[in-house]
Design a protein around this motif. Structure first.
Motif, PDB file in Angstrom:
ATOM      1  N   MET A   1       0.562  -1.134  -0.534  1.00 15.99           N
ATOM      2  CA  MET A   1       0.098   0.009   0.038  1.00 15.99           C
ATOM      3  C   MET A   1       1.061   1.327   0.090  1.00 15.99           C
ATOM      4  SD  MET A   1      -2.871   1.636   2.992  1.00 15.99           S
ATOM      5  CE  MET A   1      -3.632   2.191   2.368  1.00 15.99           C
ATOM      6  N   GLU A   2       0.835   2.014  -0.841  1.00 15.01           N
ATOM      7  CA  GLU A   2       1.389   3.387  -1.118  1.00 15.01           C
ATOM      8  C   GLU A   2       0.646   4.393  -0.073  1.00 15.01           C
ATOM      9  OE1 GLU A   2       2.774   6.547  -4.471  1.00 15.01           O
ATOM     10  OE2 GLU A   2       1.723   5.453  -5.109  1.00 15.01           O
ATOM     11  N   ILE A   3       1.486   4.635   0.644  1.00 14.89           N
ATOM     12  CA  ILE A   3       1.232   6.078   1.767  1.00 14.89           C
ATOM     13  C   ILE A   3       1.606   7.453   0.887  1.00 14.89           C
ATOM     14  CG2 ILE A   3       1.954   7.226   3.987  1.00 14.89           C
ATOM     15  CD1 ILE A   3       0.517   3.872   3.894  1.00 14.89           C
ATOM     16  N   ILE A   4       0.000   8.076   1.410  1.00 12.28           N
ATOM     17  CA  ILE A   4      -0.400   9.399   0.551  1.00 12.28           C
ATOM     18  C   ILE A   4       0.426  10.754   1.784  1.00 12.28           C
ATOM     19  CG2 ILE A   4      -2.199  11.091  -0.229  1.00 12.28           C
ATOM     20  CD1 ILE A   4      -3.358   8.647  -1.167  1.00 12.28           C
ATOM     21  N   LYS A   5       1.371  11.012   1.300  1.00 12.86           N
ATOM     22  CA  LYS A   5       2.213  12.229   2.505  1.00 12.86           C
ATOM     23  C   LYS A   5       1.561  13.682   2.287  1.00 12.86           C
ATOM     24  CE  LYS A   5       6.095   9.889   2.570  1.00 12.86           C
ATOM     25  NZ  LYS A   5       7.262   9.025   2.264  1.00 12.86           N
ATOM     26  N   LYS A   6       0.939  13.661   1.660  1.00 15.35           N
ATOM     27  CA  LYS A   6       0.046  15.275   1.017  1.00 15.35           C
ATOM     28  C   LYS A   6      -1.440  15.182   1.335  1.00 15.35           C
ATOM     29  CE  LYS A   6       3.268  16.895  -1.502  1.00 15.35           C
ATOM     30  NZ  LYS A   6       4.115  18.383  -0.734  1.00 15.35           N
ATOM     31  N   SER A   7      -1.903  15.786   2.205  1.00 12.46           N
ATOM     32  CA  SER A   7      -3.188  16.421   2.727  1.00 12.46           C
ATOM     33  C   SER A   7      -3.350  17.562   2.660  1.00 12.46           C
ATOM     34  CB  SER A   7      -3.501  15.665   3.528  1.00 12.46           C
ATOM     35  OG  SER A   7      -4.438  15.628   4.305  1.00 12.46           O
ATOM     36  N   THR A  10      -8.799  21.767   5.978  1.00 13.72           N
ATOM     37  CA  THR A  10      -9.105  23.485   5.525  1.00 13.72           C
ATOM     38  C   THR A  10     -10.030  23.724   6.817  1.00 13.72           C
ATOM     39  OG1 THR A  10     -10.529  22.156   4.188  1.00 13.72           O
ATOM     40  CG2 THR A  10     -12.077  23.560   4.734  1.00 13.72           C
ATOM     41  N   CYS A  11      -9.463  24.992   6.888  1.00 17.57           N
ATOM     42  CA  CYS A  11      -9.904  25.869   8.246  1.00 17.57           C
ATOM     43  C   CYS A  11     -11.310  25.349   8.779  1.00 17.57           C
ATOM     44  CB  CYS A  11      -9.221  27.245   8.630  1.00 17.57           C
ATOM     45  SG  CYS A  11      -9.303  27.699   9.416  1.00 17.57           S
ATOM     46  N   CYS A  14     -12.660  29.535   8.879  1.00 17.97           N
ATOM     47  CA  CYS A  14     -12.982  30.056   7.640  1.00 17.97           C
ATOM     48  C   CYS A  14     -12.841  29.827   6.281  1.00 17.97           C
ATOM     49  CB  CYS A  14     -11.663  30.924   7.643  1.00 17.97           C
ATOM     50  SG  CYS A  14     -10.094  31.219   7.199  1.00 17.97           S
ATOM     51  N   GLY A  15     -13.103  28.419   6.785  1.00 16.37           N
ATOM     52  CA  GLY A  15     -13.186  27.542   5.254  1.00 16.37           C
ATOM     53  C   GLY A  15     -11.555  27.414   4.117  1.00 16.37           C
ATOM     54  N   TYR A  16     -10.520  28.266   4.692  1.00 16.95           N
ATOM     55  CA  TYR A  16      -9.136  28.506   3.956  1.00 16.95           C
ATOM     56  C   TYR A  16      -8.936  26.966   3.822  1.00 16.95           C
ATOM     57  CZ  TYR A  16      -4.589  29.908   2.763  1.00 16.95           C
ATOM     58  OH  TYR A  16      -3.598  30.285   2.269  1.00 16.95           O
ATOM     59  N   GLU A  17      -7.865  26.856   2.523  1.00 24.16           N
ATOM     60  CA  GLU A  17      -7.654  25.233   2.215  1.00 24.16           C
ATOM     61  C   GLU A  17      -6.086  25.467   2.245  1.00 24.16           C
ATOM     62  OE1 GLU A  17      -9.582  23.459  -0.727  1.00 24.16           O
ATOM     63  OE2 GLU A  17     -11.092  22.971   0.557  1.00 24.16           O
ATOM     64  N   LYS A  18      -5.366  24.321   2.481  1.00 22.71           N
ATOM     65  CA  LYS A  18      -3.963  24.466   2.040  1.00 22.71           C
ATOM     66  C   LYS A  18      -3.528  22.596   2.389  1.00 22.71           C
ATOM     67  CE  LYS A  18       0.438  26.496   2.883  1.00 22.71           C
ATOM     68  NZ  LYS A  18       1.690  27.513   4.020  1.00 22.71           N
ATOM     69  N   GLY A  54      -8.236  17.177   7.412  1.00 27.39           N
ATOM     70  CA  GLY A  54      -7.562  16.902   6.317  1.00 27.39           C
ATOM     71  C   GLY A  54      -8.068  16.157   5.411  1.00 27.39           C
ATOM     72  N   SER A  55      -8.213  15.751   4.072  1.00 26.48           N
ATOM     73  CA  SER A  55      -8.678  15.845   3.133  1.00 26.48           C
ATOM     74  C   SER A  55      -8.343  13.951   3.339  1.00 26.48           C
ATOM     75  CB  SER A  55      -7.902  16.302   2.047  1.00 26.48           C
ATOM     76  OG  SER A  55      -6.600  16.348   1.281  1.00 26.48           O
ATOM     77  N   VAL A  56      -6.852  13.960   3.420  1.00 23.24           N
ATOM     78  CA  VAL A  56      -6.202  12.430   3.472  1.00 23.24           C
ATOM     79  C   VAL A  56      -5.803  12.345   5.107  1.00 23.24           C
ATOM     80  CG1 VAL A  56      -4.882  10.622   3.325  1.00 23.24           C
ATOM     81  CG2 VAL A  56      -5.487  12.092   1.393  1.00 23.24           C
ATOM     82  N   LYS A  57      -5.925  10.985   5.316  1.00 24.81           N
ATOM     83  CA  LYS A  57      -5.718  10.865   6.735  1.00 24.81           C
ATOM     84  C   LYS A  57      -4.661  10.331   7.468  1.00 24.81           C
ATOM     85  CE  LYS A  57      -9.493   9.760   8.652  1.00 24.81           C
ATOM     86  NZ  LYS A  57     -10.771  10.784   9.587  1.00 24.81           N
TER      87      LYS A  57
END
Length: 68
Positions: A1-7, A10-11, A14-18, A54-57
């Protein structure tokens, strides 16, 4: 299984995403929003801010290991 390192965090204030790179060997319990400067804490029952906002755990959860 490949690990996703970026996520994308979302605040909830204020809804800001980074997109952020997640640590693979530690949990990140706090995160400061670049937009509104709110300090995010992980929600009860979650091990870190990536699991809460985050979008990814986080990598340990992706690997089905106990987190921190």
């Amino acid at each position: 299984m490949e690990i996703i390192k970026k996520s994308v965090i979302t605040c909830p204030e204020c809804g800001y995403e980074k997109e952020e790179t997640m640590p693979t060997d530690a949990c990140q319990y706090f995160y400061r929003c670049d937009n509104c400067k709110s300090i995010l804490k992980s929600k009860e029952g979650d091990c870190c801010v990536f699991c809460s906002y985050g979008s990814v755990k986080c990598p340990p959860v992706q690997q089905k290991k106990s987190c921190c």
